[in-house]
Structure formats: structure tokens, C-alpha cells
Write an enzyme that holds these catalytic residues in place. Sequence first.
Site, mmCIF file in Angstrom:
data_model
loop_
_atom_site.group_PDB
_atom_site.id
_atom_site.type_symbol
_atom_site.label_atom_id
_atom_site.label_comp_id
_atom_site.label_asym_id
_atom_site.label_seq_id
_atom_site.Cartn_x
_atom_site.Cartn_y
_atom_site.Cartn_z
ATOM 1 N N ARG A 5 -20.934 38.445 -65.266
ATOM 2 C CA ARG A 5 -21.674 38.470 -66.529
ATOM 3 C C ARG A 5 -21.896 39.899 -67.030
ATOM 4 O O ARG A 5 -21.678 40.177 -68.211
ATOM 5 C CB ARG A 5 -23.020 37.757 -66.381
ATOM 6 C CG ARG A 5 -22.889 36.262 -66.139
ATOM 7 C CD ARG A 5 -24.230 35.612 -65.908
ATOM 8 N NE ARG A 5 -24.913 36.268 -64.807
ATOM 9 C CZ ARG A 5 -26.225 36.336 -64.663
ATOM 10 N NH1 ARG A 5 -27.033 35.798 -65.544
ATOM 11 N NH2 ARG A 5 -26.759 36.949 -63.633
ATOM 12 N N ASN A 23 -24.730 32.095 -66.538
ATOM 13 C CA ASN A 23 -24.292 31.254 -65.427
ATOM 14 C C ASN A 23 -24.786 29.830 -65.661
ATOM 15 O O ASN A 23 -25.906 29.631 -66.124
ATOM 16 C CB ASN A 23 -24.872 31.741 -64.101
ATOM 17 C CG ASN A 23 -24.181 32.971 -63.576
ATOM 18 O OD1 ASN A 23 -23.092 33.325 -63.994
ATOM 19 N ND2 ASN A 23 -24.824 33.653 -62.660
#
Length: 76
Positions: A5, A23
Site C-alpha cells: 500500500r 487492504n
Amino acid sequence: MFFFRQNTKRQAQYCGVCGWVSNLSDGRVEAVFEGETVAVKEVVDYCHHGPSFAKVEHVEVFFEDYTGDFLDFCVK
């Protein structure tokens, strides 16, 4: 996810793309990218391999109309 990320955020910012990355509870990653078509495609291309040691098995891409909803890129 080996910082998938954070690295996606870095790549998006480098390309001038806004949106977010997050996520999911099942281990997958979901993202929304908004910006110039070429820049968005560059970030999507990055997501096909991710950072070093990332294990990317599958990428699904859905294109939608530009909305202008995002001012920057964030990690959720």
C-alpha cells in the site's frame, strides 16, 4: 504485503494520480486511481508486480468515468 500500500501510494503520487489503496479482510488489496489516463495506467502497471518481494497473483481493473472526487492519494 511488504508495504504494497505504501509503495502504491508513492507510485501514485509520483505519477500525479489521486485516490486511495486499502487492504481487504481476505488479504487482497483494493485501490481507486483517478487522474490522466496515461498516469493511471502507469500505476496500474506497477500494481501488476508491486514492490520487491510482493506476491501479486491477479489484478482486476475496472475503468469508470472521472469524478474529480479525490484531491490526493491516501492509504486507508
